[in-house]
Each structure stands twice: as structure tokens, then as C-alpha cells.
Design a protein around this motif. Structure first.
Motif, short mmCIF file in Angstrom:
data_model
loop_
_atom_site.label_atom_id
_atom_site.label_comp_id
_atom_site.label_asym_id
_atom_site.label_seq_id
_atom_site.Cartn_x
_atom_site.Cartn_y
_atom_site.Cartn_z
N ALA A 123 4.48 14.21 16.27
CA ALA A 123 3.25 14.96 16.51
C ALA A 123 2.77 15.63 15.24
O ALA A 123 3.57 16.16 14.46
CB ALA A 123 3.48 15.99 17.61
N GLU A 124 1.47 15.61 15.01
CA GLU A 124 0.89 16.24 13.82
C GLU A 124 0.39 17.65 14.08
O GLU A 124 0.27 18.44 13.15
CB GLU A 124 -0.28 15.40 13.29
N GLU A 125 0.10 17.97 15.32
CA GLU A 125 -0.50 19.26 15.61
C GLU A 125 0.50 20.28 16.14
O GLU A 125 0.11 21.37 16.55
CB GLU A 125 -1.65 19.08 16.61
N ASN A 126 1.78 19.93 16.15
CA ASN A 126 2.82 20.86 16.61
C ASN A 126 3.95 20.89 15.59
O ASN A 126 4.28 19.87 14.98
CB ASN A 126 3.38 20.42 17.97
N VAL A 127 4.53 22.05 15.43
CA VAL A 127 5.67 22.19 14.53
C VAL A 127 6.84 21.38 15.08
O VAL A 127 7.15 21.45 16.26
CB VAL A 127 6.08 23.67 14.39
N SER A 128 7.49 20.60 14.21
CA SER A 128 8.58 19.75 14.70
C SER A 128 9.93 20.03 14.03
O SER A 128 10.97 19.69 14.59
CB SER A 128 8.23 18.27 14.49
N TYR A 146 0.84 -1.19 0.00
CA TYR A 146 0.00 0.00 0.00
C TYR A 146 0.88 1.25 0.00
O TYR A 146 1.98 1.25 0.55
CB TYR A 146 -0.91 0.03 1.23
N LEU A 147 0.35 2.29 -0.61
CA LEU A 147 1.02 3.60 -0.64
C LEU A 147 0.08 4.63 -0.03
O LEU A 147 -1.09 4.71 -0.41
CB LEU A 147 1.36 4.00 -2.07
N ALA A 148 0.58 5.41 0.91
CA ALA A 148 -0.23 6.45 1.56
C ALA A 148 0.42 7.80 1.37
O ALA A 148 1.65 7.93 1.39
CB ALA A 148 -0.39 6.14 3.05
N VAL A 149 -0.41 8.82 1.19
CA VAL A 149 0.07 10.20 1.06
C VAL A 149 -0.80 11.09 1.95
O VAL A 149 -2.04 11.05 1.85
CB VAL A 149 0.01 10.70 -0.40
N THR A 150 -0.17 11.87 2.81
CA THR A 150 -0.89 12.78 3.70
C THR A 150 -0.45 14.20 3.43
O THR A 150 0.73 14.47 3.19
CB THR A 150 -0.62 12.43 5.17
N CYS A 151 -1.40 15.11 3.46
CA CYS A 151 -1.15 16.53 3.18
C CYS A 151 -1.19 17.31 4.49
O CYS A 151 -2.08 17.11 5.32
CB CYS A 151 -2.22 17.04 2.21
N HIS A 152 -0.23 18.21 4.67
CA HIS A 152 -0.15 19.02 5.89
C HIS A 152 -0.12 20.50 5.51
O HIS A 152 0.56 20.89 4.56
CB HIS A 152 1.11 18.67 6.68
N PHE A 153 -0.83 21.32 6.26
CA PHE A 153 -0.89 22.75 5.94
C PHE A 153 -1.33 23.55 7.16
O PHE A 153 -1.82 22.99 8.14
CB PHE A 153 -1.87 22.99 4.79
N VAL A 154 -1.14 24.85 7.08
CA VAL A 154 -1.58 25.76 8.13
C VAL A 154 -2.99 26.21 7.77
O VAL A 154 -3.20 26.88 6.77
CB VAL A 154 -0.65 26.97 8.26
N GLY A 155 -3.94 25.80 8.60
CA GLY A 155 -5.33 26.11 8.32
C GLY A 155 -5.81 27.38 8.99
O GLY A 155 -5.01 28.28 9.27
N GLU A 156 -7.11 27.42 9.26
CA GLU A 156 -7.69 28.60 9.89
C GLU A 156 -7.12 28.78 11.30
O GLU A 156 -6.78 27.84 11.99
CB GLU A 156 -9.20 28.45 9.96
N LYS A 157 -7.00 30.05 11.69
CA LYS A 157 -6.47 30.42 13.01
C LYS A 157 -5.05 29.89 13.19
O LYS A 157 -4.64 29.56 14.31
CB LYS A 157 -7.39 29.91 14.12
N THR A 213 -3.65 27.12 12.69
CA THR A 213 -3.49 25.79 13.29
C THR A 213 -3.01 24.81 12.24
O THR A 213 -3.40 24.89 11.07
CB THR A 213 -4.83 25.28 13.87
N LEU A 214 -2.17 23.88 12.66
CA LEU A 214 -1.68 22.86 11.74
C LEU A 214 -2.79 21.85 11.49
O LEU A 214 -3.44 21.37 12.42
CB LEU A 214 -0.45 22.17 12.32
N SER A 215 -2.98 21.52 10.23
CA SER A 215 -4.02 20.56 9.85
C SER A 215 -3.42 19.50 8.93
O SER A 215 -2.44 19.74 8.23
CB SER A 215 -5.17 21.27 9.13
#
Length: 362
Positions: free
Chosen positions: A236-241, A38-49, A51-53
Motif C-alpha cells: 500500500a502507498e497511502e498507509n504506513v507499512s 527500464y529503471l524507475a524511481v519513486t519518491c515518498h513523503f509526508v505531505g499536507e495534513k 498524508t502520505l504522498s
């Protein structure tokens, strides 16, 4: 019903992604227990307010050959489908040659997953220690016995209750994740008394760990604990690393240097030496990489103090100044070029084991 909910959720996710100007991607490949790839791809970006999404773009079966071209084709299709082909600033993968070549094929900036690199570092150090390998084999057999035998499982529960301890199951090691080795050994140490008592009341041929072996495990756990916490922190996904990478590596070595000066079994000290060598070999170059070094420098918690050496910090400051000058020239701005601060107004971390101070404070 399920498909309708999926499409609805997907459209909402697409709407979020459409609003952002830039995204980064993480991607991985794995094989299921049925040997399906399987191959997975996840997108990360700075959303509203601000916040990391994160949005999972897709998890697809990958029956074709795992060449860089084939992987790139699937990823390009996903980026096109989600309308982010011109928004991707960086893609993070493991260090597998086909994954690295895939990103090159897509003409994107690439960065190796640091948590994955830490996994490789610890796994190699564990495998290079024959004594510990023997202990791990005994521990796997012991855990397997309690997880597969209903009688043994019930006996352990009874003993735990009799001793006034919480009912805690043993944890089995997984070959591909060193953290599972850490958790398996940590749980065995914590449950040493009830496991030993339960074994004494059962008919079996399973050998229990000796006192000397438990001492070795204890010494190794002291070395592995900071790696486990660093892995959790970087995952962590919700904090800058990114800005934490260089300071964490610095603190990992500092902690290891302290640990190997303490009295400990020879096997543990030998593993500590392996870990230090692997850290220097695999991760010291990070402070020279533009993405990571500039992120560290721009983080007000670390600035220049997060680097291993003042020389590397100075080089990062020059890169930052140059980039700022380029941006100013491109916008024809006459504002003064900001100088990166080198002040030491950030707390110097004495040990990653003071993570309660390090992680929580920052």
C-alpha cells in the motif's frame, strides 16, 4: 499538448516535494517484453495534513550495463533534478547485488523491499514442490486454451450463464509474480464446475485437473492466502507499512503453524514446512534492524507485543532510549527521557486469517 501537460504536472509535483524536509525513495529495474530495460524511481513523503504522498520521479530506458555505478549515476541525476539530494533518508530496492551496491555508492541508507522478499520466499517454496509444479503446468495449459480459443471462451461464458454464475475469465500465471500463481489456482477452483462442463462440450486434448489435484490445490491455497494478503498490505502507498512488517511476519508463521496441523494432502504440508523455513531464514533478522524494529515499537497498535521474542523487544527499547537520549543531549533539553511502553494493551492477533480483524481494526 501531451508534453505541455506533462511539464505542468511535473512542476506541480516539484512544488510539493520542495516543501517537505525529508523523503524516501523506492526503485526497481525490469525488462519489457521487447527486452528493453527500464529503471524507475519513486519518491515518498509526508505531505499536507500528514498524508502520505508519492511522486514518480522518472521511468527511464536503461540500455547501458546494469552496474551499480551506472545505476547510481542515473539516480543521482534524478535526485539533483528534483532537488532532493539532501533530503533522502532511505532507499528501498530489491536485494539484487547491483541495486544494493548502488545505494551504497550513493551513500544512502538502504532497506530491502519486504514484499519482494515475500515473493522470493513463496516462489522458492512453490518450485520446491514437484507435485504442485506439475499441477501448475496443467493449469497454465488449461488457462491458455481458454484464453486463446474464441470457441472455448464463448463456451465457458455460456456454461457460466447457464449455471447462474458471473462471467469470469481465467487468470494466467506470470513467472515473475507468485501472486499470479495464487490467483490462477484460486480462479480455477472457483470455476471448477463451469470449466469442467465447458471442456466436456469441446473437442480438445487438454487434460482437466483431477479431484486429487484439486484437493492439493485447495490445501496450498490455504497456506498461500495469508501471504497474498500480507503482500497487498505491505504494498500500500497511502498507509504506513514499516511498523507492520515484524507483526505480519509473526502472524504469517503463526498461521502456517496452525495450517500444517490440519488434515491436508502431503504436498501441501510439505510446502507449509518450506514456507516456515524460508520465513525464518529470510525475515527473522528484521526484528533486529533499527528501522523496522523502532517503527514497530513506536506504533501504538503494536509496541513490544509485535516482536517475535521479548529479548528482541527489549533490545529495541534500549535502542529507542539511546536515540532519545542522543536527541535530547543534542538539543540541550532537560526534559525527562521518555521510556518506551511495553504494556500489552494491544490486541494479540490469533491468526493472520483473522485479517478481517487484524487489518481492519488496525
Amino acid at each position: 499538448m501531451v508534453e505541455a501537460k506533462y511539464e505542468s504536472a511535473k512542476e506541480k509535483a516539484k512544488a510539493k516535494v520542495e516543501k517537505v524536509a525529508a523523503v524516501s525513495l523506492t526503485s526497481d529495474m525490469w525488462t519489457s517484453i521487447n527486452m528493453d530495460a527500464y529503471l524507475a524511481v519513486t519518491c515518498h513523503f509526508v505531505g499536507e495534513k500528514t498524508t502520505l504522498s508519492s511522486v514518480l520521479l522518472g521511468v527511464q530506458a536503461f540500455p547501458q550495463s546494469h552496474t551499480a555505478e551506472n545505476i547510481a549515476r542515473v539516480k543521482a541525476s534524478l535526485m539533483e533534478e528534483w532537488g532532493i539530494a539532501n533530503k533522502v533518508t532511505c532507499m528501498v530496492t530489491d536485494g539484487a547485488p547491483n541495486m544494493v551496491a548502488c545505494v551504497r555508492e550513493l551513500k544512502l541508507r538502504h532497506h530491502t523491499c519486504i514484499a519482494h522478499t515475500l515473493n522470493l520466499i513463496v516462489k522458492k517454496a512453490l518450485d520446491q514442490q514437484p507435485v504442485l509444479s506439475g499441477i501448475r503446468a496443467k493449469a497454465r495449459k488449461l488457462v491458455g486454451f481458454f484464453r486463446s480459443s474464441t470457441t472455448a471462451k464463448e463456451k465457458l461464458t455460456q456454461v457460466q450463464l447457464h449455471l447462474g454464475m458471473a462471467n469470469m475469465k481465467l487468470i494466467q500465471e506470470v513467472e515473475t509474480r507468485w501472486s499470479s500463481t495464487y490467483l490462477m489456482l484460486q480462479r480455477l477452483v472457483a470455476q471448477r464446475e463451469p470449466v469442467g462442463a465447458a471442456l466436456a462440450g469441446l473437442q480438445h486434448d487438454i487434460p482437466f485437473l483431477t479431484s486429487e489435484e484439486f484437493n492439493i490445490v485447495g490445501g496450498c491455497l490455504s497456506l498461500l492466502s495469508p501471504f497474498y494478503d500480507a503482500t497487498v498490505e505491505l504494498s500500500a502507498e497511502e498507509n504506513v507499512s514499516a511498523s507492520k512488517v515484524v507483526p505480519l511476519v509473526k502472524m504469517l508463521e503463526h498461521t502456517l503453524q496452525e495450517e500444517i496441523t490440519k488434515p491436508a494432502p502431503a504436498a501441501a504440508l510439505e510446502m507449509g514446512d518450506h514456507l516456515i523455513r524460508q520465513l525464518r531464514e529470510k525475515l527473522y533478522t528484521l526484528q533486529s534492524m533499527s528501522i523496522v524494529s523502532l517503527a514497530t515499537l513506536l506504533d501504538p497498535r503494536f509496541k513490544a507485543i509485535g516482536f517475535f521474542s521479548q529479548t528482541k523487544a527489549t533490545e529495541a527499547i534500549k535502542r529507542l532510549t539511546s536515540k532519545c537520549a542522543t536527541i535530547i543531549r543534542s538539543t540541550q533539553s532537560r526534559e525527562e527521557i521518555p521510556q518506551a511502553s511495553t504494556s500489552h494493551d494491544v490486541m494479540i492477533f490469533h491468526s493472520i486469517w483473522n485479517k478481517r480483524c487484524f487489518f481492519q481494526r488496525f
